[in-house]
Write a protein that holds these residues in place. Structure first.
Motif, PDB file in Angstrom:
ATOM      1  N   SER A  38       0.835  -1.201   0.000  1.00 21.07           N
ATOM      2  CA  SER A  38       0.000   0.000   0.000  1.00 21.07           C
ATOM      3  C   SER A  38       0.871   1.253   0.000  1.00 21.07           C
ATOM      4  CB  SER A  38      -0.907  -0.061   1.226  1.00 21.07           C
ATOM      5  OG  SER A  38      -1.654   1.099   1.324  1.00 21.07           O
ATOM      6  N   LEU A  39       1.967   1.248   0.836  1.00 21.20           N
ATOM      7  CA  LEU A  39       2.882   2.398   0.891  1.00 21.20           C
ATOM      8  C   LEU A  39       3.575   2.590  -0.456  1.00 21.20           C
ATOM      9  CD1 LEU A  39       4.527   2.065   4.410  1.00 21.20           C
ATOM     10  CD2 LEU A  39       3.011   3.858   3.596  1.00 21.20           C
ATOM     11  N   GLY A  41       2.476   1.761  -3.347  1.00 24.64           N
ATOM     12  CA  GLY A  41       1.475   2.314  -4.274  1.00 24.64           C
ATOM     13  C   GLY A  41       1.313   3.805  -4.075  1.00 24.64           C
ATOM     14  N   SER A  42       1.197   4.217  -2.796  1.00 22.62           N
ATOM     15  CA  SER A  42       0.944   5.647  -2.576  1.00 22.62           C
ATOM     16  C   SER A  42       2.199   6.462  -2.896  1.00 22.62           C
ATOM     17  CB  SER A  42       0.454   5.893  -1.155  1.00 22.62           C
ATOM     18  OG  SER A  42       1.490   5.662  -0.261  1.00 22.62           O
ATOM     19  N   ARG A  45       2.105   6.904  -6.557  1.00 22.75           N
ATOM     20  CA  ARG A  45       1.107   7.920  -6.898  1.00 22.75           C
ATOM     21  C   ARG A  45       1.665   9.319  -6.669  1.00 22.75           C
ATOM     22  NH1 ARG A  45      -3.766   5.086  -7.469  1.00 22.75           N
ATOM     23  NH2 ARG A  45      -3.310   3.187  -6.339  1.00 22.75           N
ATOM     24  N   ASN A  46       2.346   9.476  -5.537  1.00 17.73           N
ATOM     25  CA  ASN A  46       2.940  10.765  -5.188  1.00 17.73           C
ATOM     26  C   ASN A  46       3.948  11.181  -6.258  1.00 17.73           C
ATOM     27  OD1 ASN A  46       3.136  12.893  -3.414  1.00 17.73           O
ATOM     28  ND2 ASN A  46       5.009  12.059  -2.474  1.00 17.73           N
ATOM     29  N   SER A  49       2.297  12.313  -9.330  1.00 17.33           N
ATOM     30  CA  SER A  49       1.727  13.663  -9.278  1.00 17.33           C
ATOM     31  C   SER A  49       2.837  14.709  -9.377  1.00 17.33           C
ATOM     32  CB  SER A  49       0.884  13.795  -8.009  1.00 17.33           C
ATOM     33  OG  SER A  49       1.398  14.774  -7.169  1.00 17.33           O
ATOM     34  N   ILE A 189       1.725   1.806 -10.568  1.00 13.94           N
ATOM     35  CA  ILE A 189       0.477   1.950  -9.800  1.00 13.94           C
ATOM     36  C   ILE A 189      -0.421   0.740 -10.029  1.00 13.94           C
ATOM     37  CG2 ILE A 189      -1.674   3.271  -9.661  1.00 13.94           C
ATOM     38  CD1 ILE A 189       0.057   5.785 -10.137  1.00 13.94           C
ATOM     39  N   THR A 192       1.110  -2.164  -8.109  1.00 12.04           N
ATOM     40  CA  THR A 192       0.888  -2.107  -6.653  1.00 12.04           C
ATOM     41  C   THR A 192      -0.588  -2.316  -6.323  1.00 12.04           C
ATOM     42  OG1 THR A 192       0.747   0.291  -6.764  1.00 12.04           O
ATOM     43  CG2 THR A 192       2.863  -0.635  -6.121  1.00 12.04           C
ATOM     44  N   ASP A 193      -1.460  -1.760  -7.193  1.00 20.59           N
ATOM     45  CA  ASP A 193      -2.891  -1.976  -6.953  1.00 20.59           C
ATOM     46  C   ASP A 193      -3.214  -3.464  -7.011  1.00 20.59           C
ATOM     47  OD1 ASP A 193      -3.275   0.649  -6.603  1.00 20.59           O
ATOM     48  OD2 ASP A 193      -4.406   1.016  -8.456  1.00 20.59           O
ATOM     49  N   THR A 196      -1.816  -5.135  -4.037  1.00 23.50           N
ATOM     50  CA  THR A 196      -2.629  -4.831  -2.862  1.00 23.50           C
ATOM     51  C   THR A 196      -3.898  -5.690  -2.849  1.00 23.50           C
ATOM     52  OG1 THR A 196      -1.803  -2.590  -2.918  1.00 23.50           O
ATOM     53  CG2 THR A 196      -3.766  -2.982  -1.581  1.00 23.50           C
TER      54      THR A 196
END
Lengths: 520, 127
Positions: A38-39, A41-42, A45-46, A49, A189, A192-193, A196
């Protein structure tokens, strides 16, 4: 028997605590994996962005730079045209403004250099070189504008176009790199999704499987315990729980239960044995009481019957036959004495059993005693038409120091037994002293006994055959008393017999009872 | 009623008790014949057909229970009532005697008036 992997059978199940630790550990690891993905993945995402913002800013800077260059070129073209037609100088403030504009463009160019990383470096370098060259030409244009002289070649379209081209190349490259990065990040992403989701579903599945396995194994262990308790409780005292199958608390519980079972089993078995002993002792005593009751009633029947009859005969006024009357009274007295003997036998045995029978010795000649007893019992001898043979070795006989009363009873009981079980036969009473032992034999030619009967014949409350007492009278006490007395006097008694071939009882007593241990 | 008084067969191996009972029964007006053992008792039942048998149970040669069973299985003498007369006074002894086929049961020491009543009862019942 279930067929099991022998290795699995040898390895005990984990303890309950071990199972819980293992279970918790597995769930924690699964949880950590889930949190990690989860980390990841985020983080992706970060990053995505940030990359997007960078791309946007870079694109904005590029288009602003393009716009600025375009504007500045228009301005310069206008100024160049003006100069050719009017030759008016430009105010120094305007020149300053122009220089400032060029500075802004330079600044933008530098800013643009901060984006893009190594991949865009060559493109940016080319843009920087060409743009710097262009800006230098323009700066020169402004500085020389007010100079009098031939107008320098203001416009170098080549430089501008070159710069524009480099700018476009950079722009394209920027787009390309942004798309590349975006797709790479998108892939991360997506990955990781997926991880997850798969991890989550996997965690649920593994957790459920672990829960199921734990419930199953714990249940199996507890079921084994329960079955053991049930089997034992329902009376299967030899049942034991397989204590090797479980380690830890449940194994301990099984072991403790098995220890308890073993103790209970032996306690119950002891109790059962004790109860069986008590039951057989009780049965023997009931049997004895029934026999005693029978034996008491037989002489009582004569006593009461004769007394009532004499009373009747006295009452009805007929002449009294004195001789008959005397005989009847003698019968009553005989029966009363028989009753007394019986009661004494019972009391003797009771005394022996409670350890209250004493030995009192005196010095006397046993030969005399034996003759005396045989004389006294001659009516009994004649009752069944038997003949007495006395075989006393007078040469070996000498005075003894022993219990006269008990020796008398030993001989009396053996002799009356022989008379009771023999009809129209011979009874031989023998006695001699050999190596400080007095040996007395009482042999008959009567009904005899089997081996099994011989083995029980000296036991108290027991007769050779339960019907023997009924047929021949006696309570089964005589021989029991004889054996007890022999032991009290430090001697022993044995018997040899065969059915229908008579019985031979042999009493061996120490000539001096103090020379042998008194066992009673 | 000129007929001979009905006879009683007394089966008893103890001489003292046998003599005593014979005397008392005869004094009470009965005609008494005797037997010493079970075998002799069965013979006497065949020969004399007594009205009532008084049977001791502990008899030599053939005990009272066996004799009683054999008597009951023999049509010629099975009708003769047998009164068990025994020093075995326990409740189960009574049951054992009745099970062997005895019609009645009396314990020793004998309650003589009661025994006479029982004898009379069985003689009347069979008259």
């Amino acid at each position: 028997m279930r067929t099991r992997n022998p290795v699995a059978q040898l390895r005990p199940r984990l303890s309950l605590r071990g199972r819980l630790y293992l279970f918790s550990g597995a769930i924690l690891i699964l949880f950590a994996i889930n949190v990690g993905t989860s980390l990841w993945g985020s983080f992706a995402r970060n990053e995505s962005s940030i990359a997007y913002q960078e791309a946007v800013t870079a694109a904005q800077l590029t288009s602003e730079l393009e716009q600025n260059l375009q504007n500045k070129r228009q301005q310069i073209l206008v100024l160049a045209t003006l100069r050719e037609t009017t030759e008016d100088p430009v105010e120094s403030s305007e020149l300053d403004q122009a220089r400032a504009d060029l500075e802004i463009i330079t600044e933008r160019l530098r800013q643009l250099g901060g984006y893009g990383g190594t991949e865009l470096e060559p493109y940016y370098r080319r843009l920087f070189d060409s743009t710097t060259a262009l800006l230098a030409e323009w700066r020169l244009f402004y500085e020389q504008y007010n100079d009098v002289g031939p107008a320098s070649d203001v416009e170098s379209a080549l430089s501008y176009n070159n710069a524009q081209q480099r700018l476009q190349e950079l722009d394209q490259r920027q787009s390309y790199v942004a798309v590349q990065r975006a797709s790479a990040i998108d892939a991360t992403i997506t990955l990781t999704d997926q991880i997850t989701v798969i991890g989550f579903i996997g965690s649920i599945a593994i957790t459920l499987a672990l829960v199921f396995a734990m419930i199953r194994s714990t249940n199996a262990s507890l079921t084994r315990m329960k079955r053991g308790v049930e089997r034992f409780g329902s009376g299967d005292l030899t049942y034991r729980i397989d204590e090797q199958r479980d380690a830890g608390e449940i194994g301990d519980l099984a072991r403790t239960f098995n220890e308890m079972s073993t103790k209970l089993q032996s306690a119950i078995e002891e109790m059962n044995t004790a109860r069986a002993d008590a039951d057989s002792a009780n049965a023997a005593k009931s049997m004895f009481l029934a026999n005693v009751s029978h034996e008491l009633r037989t002489p009582l029947n004569a006593i009461i019957g004769y007394s009532e009859m004499l009373q009747d005969e006295l009452g009805d006024g007929t002449a009294i036959d004195r001789e008959q009357f005397h005989h009847d009274l003698a019968t009553i007295i005989f029966s009363g004495k028989q009753l007394l003997t019986l009661i004494n036998d019972i009391l003797d045995l009771s005394k022996i059993e409670t350890g209250k029978m004493q030995v009192s010795t005196e010095v006397f000649n046993p030969a005399g005693l034996i003759v005396q007893v045989c004389d006294a019992l001659s009516p009994l001898l004649l009752q069944n038409n038997n003949r007495l043979i006395l075989d006393i070795d007078k040469d070996s006989m000498r005075d003894l120091d022993t219990d006269r009363g008990k020796l008398q009873q030993i001989i009396t009981n053996l002799f009356s037994n022989a008379c009771k079980f023999t009809k129209d036969g011979e009874i031989t009473v023998s006695a001699h002293i050999n190596h400080d032992r007095l040996i007395i034999g009482v042999a008959d030619t009567g009904i005899g006994m089997t081996k099994a009967q011989q083995s029980r014949v000296f036991e108290a409350f027991t007769q050779a055959e339960s019907s023997t007492g009924l047929k021949y009278g006696g309570t089964g006490l005589g021989l029991a008393i004889v054996r007890e007395f022999c032991q009290m006097l430090g001697g022993e008694i044995s018997v040899e017999s065969e059915p229908e071939k008579g019985a031979r009882f042999k009493v061996t007593l120490p000539a001096d009872p103090t020379s042998a241990p008194v066992t009673a | 009623m000129n007929a001979q008084p009905p006879s009683i067969l007394l089966v008893e191996d103890n001489e003292v008790n046998r003599a005593m009972l014979v005397r008392r029964l005869e004094r009470a007006g009965h005609r008494v014949i005797t037997a010493n053992d079970g075998e002799a008792a069965l013979d006497a039942m065949h020969t004399h057909r007594p009205a009532v048998v008084l049977m001791d149970m502990n008899l030599p040669i053939k005990d009272g229970w066996t004799a009683c069973k054999e008597a009951k299985n023999n049509e010629q003498i099975s009708h003769i009532p047998i009164i068990a007369l025994t020093a075995h006074a326990m409740e189960e002894d009574k049951a054992k005697a009745l099970a062997a086929g005895c019609s009645d049961y009396a314990t020793k020491p004998v309650d003589f008036p009661d025994l006479l009543e029982k004898i009379a009862g069985w003689i009347d019942a069979n008259a």
